[in-house]
Design a protein around this motif. Structure first.
Motif, short mmCIF file in Angstrom:
data_model
loop_
_atom_site.label_atom_id
_atom_site.label_comp_id
_atom_site.label_asym_id
_atom_site.label_seq_id
_atom_site.Cartn_x
_atom_site.Cartn_y
_atom_site.Cartn_z
N VAL A 4 31.75 31.78 4.75
CA VAL A 4 30.67 32.77 4.83
C VAL A 4 29.38 31.99 4.64
CG1 VAL A 4 29.65 34.84 3.80
CG2 VAL A 4 32.13 34.57 3.83
N ALA A 6 25.23 32.13 3.92
CA ALA A 6 24.17 32.97 3.38
C ALA A 6 22.85 32.23 3.57
CB ALA A 6 24.42 33.22 1.89
N ARG A 20 23.01 44.94 -1.10
CA ARG A 20 24.32 45.25 -0.50
C ARG A 20 24.69 46.71 -0.67
NH1 ARG A 20 27.73 41.01 1.44
NH2 ARG A 20 29.22 42.69 1.75
N TYR A 22 28.13 47.49 0.08
CA TYR A 22 29.58 47.43 -0.11
C TYR A 22 29.96 46.00 -0.46
CZ TYR A 22 29.83 44.85 4.25
OH TYR A 22 29.65 43.88 5.22
N GLU A 31 21.49 40.08 -2.51
CA GLU A 31 22.12 38.85 -2.02
C GLU A 31 21.20 38.11 -1.07
OE1 GLU A 31 25.49 39.57 0.57
OE2 GLU A 31 24.25 40.53 2.09
N LEU A 32 21.59 36.86 -0.81
CA LEU A 32 21.04 36.12 0.32
C LEU A 32 21.83 36.62 1.52
CD1 LEU A 32 21.06 32.47 -1.11
CD2 LEU A 32 19.24 34.19 -1.27
N PRO A 33 21.17 37.19 2.52
CA PRO A 33 21.91 37.82 3.62
C PRO A 33 22.67 36.81 4.46
CG PRO A 33 19.56 37.76 4.10
CD PRO A 33 19.71 37.29 2.68
N GLY A 34 23.76 37.27 5.09
CA GLY A 34 24.57 36.40 5.94
C GLY A 34 25.90 37.04 6.22
N GLY A 35 26.89 36.23 6.58
CA GLY A 35 28.21 36.78 6.89
C GLY A 35 29.16 35.69 7.33
N LYS A 36 30.30 36.11 7.84
CA LYS A 36 31.39 35.17 8.16
C LYS A 36 31.09 34.32 9.40
CE LYS A 36 35.39 37.33 5.98
NZ LYS A 36 35.32 38.80 5.84
N LEU A 71 34.97 32.03 -2.90
CA LEU A 71 35.02 33.49 -3.04
C LEU A 71 36.46 33.95 -3.29
CD1 LEU A 71 32.65 34.63 -0.14
CD2 LEU A 71 32.16 34.71 -2.58
N LEU A 77 31.77 30.32 0.28
CA LEU A 77 30.41 30.75 0.60
C LEU A 77 29.48 29.55 0.57
CD1 LEU A 77 28.42 33.24 0.87
CD2 LEU A 77 28.37 33.25 -1.63
N VAL A 115 24.10 39.35 -6.68
CA VAL A 115 25.55 39.29 -6.57
C VAL A 115 26.01 38.03 -7.30
CG1 VAL A 115 25.60 40.61 -4.41
CG2 VAL A 115 25.60 38.12 -4.32
N ASP A 118 25.97 34.51 -5.60
CA ASP A 118 24.67 33.95 -5.28
C ASP A 118 23.90 33.53 -6.53
OD1 ASP A 118 25.72 35.29 -3.07
OD2 ASP A 118 23.75 35.69 -2.23
#
Ligand code: 9L3
Ligand code: MG
Length: 132
Positions: A4, A6, A20, A22, A31-36, A71, A77, A115, A118
């Motif tokens: 992931v 970020a 966030r 969820y 959070e620091l935004p991002g994703g998989k 994680l 992450l 979170v 982070d």
């Protein structure tokens, strides 16, 4: 091992945080935004795609920030520094976004509003903000 990414996105000397929605244990935290990272993508490509999809912004991706945070057994992450180059963040998947300077970031961390994953990067984020 899946990754992931970020983004520690800096714009006008401030750091972008996104709230966030969820899963429930981190809903409401920032959070620091991002994703998989998807198959065939570099971390940089994944971060640019995620920030486009989630916030409608374009960034220039820089160096890795701090150490990767595990994680789960199969998921890690990674944070990347990034500079905002186009757009103004509009949350498509988050409940809100905000731009913070160091004192605000420190108080949020002290209040447990980041979170947990982070929060491990707090010192790296403060250093990043100090050189901008
Ligand atoms: N995650 C933690 N910190 C972050 C990001 C972007 C993601 N800064 C965790 C939350 C989820 C997983 O990584 O468990 C996948 O993220 P997403 O695709 O739900 O954003
Ligand atoms: Mg995401």
């Amino acid at each position: 091992m899946r990754e992931v990414v970020a983004g520690a996105v800096i714009g006008d000397g401030r750091l972008l945080l996104a709230q966030r929605t969820y899963p429930t244990d981190v809903a409401g935290l920032w959070e620091l935004p991002g994703g998989k990272v998807e198959a065939g993508e570099t971390r940089e490509q994944a971060l640019r795609r995620e920030l486009g999809e989630e916030l409608g912004i374009e960034v220039r991706v820089g160096r890795q920030l701090g150490d990767p945070v595990p994680l789960r057994a199969d998921l890690v992450l990674v944070a990347l520094a990034a500079d905002l180059i186009k757009g103004s963040p509009r949350p498509e998947e988050h409940s809100a976004v905000r731009w913070v300077e160091t004192p605000e970031l420190e108080s949020m961390a002290a209040r447990g509003e980041l979170v947990p994953a982070d929060a491990a990067w707090l010192d790296d984020l403060i250093e990043l903000l100090a050189v901008r």
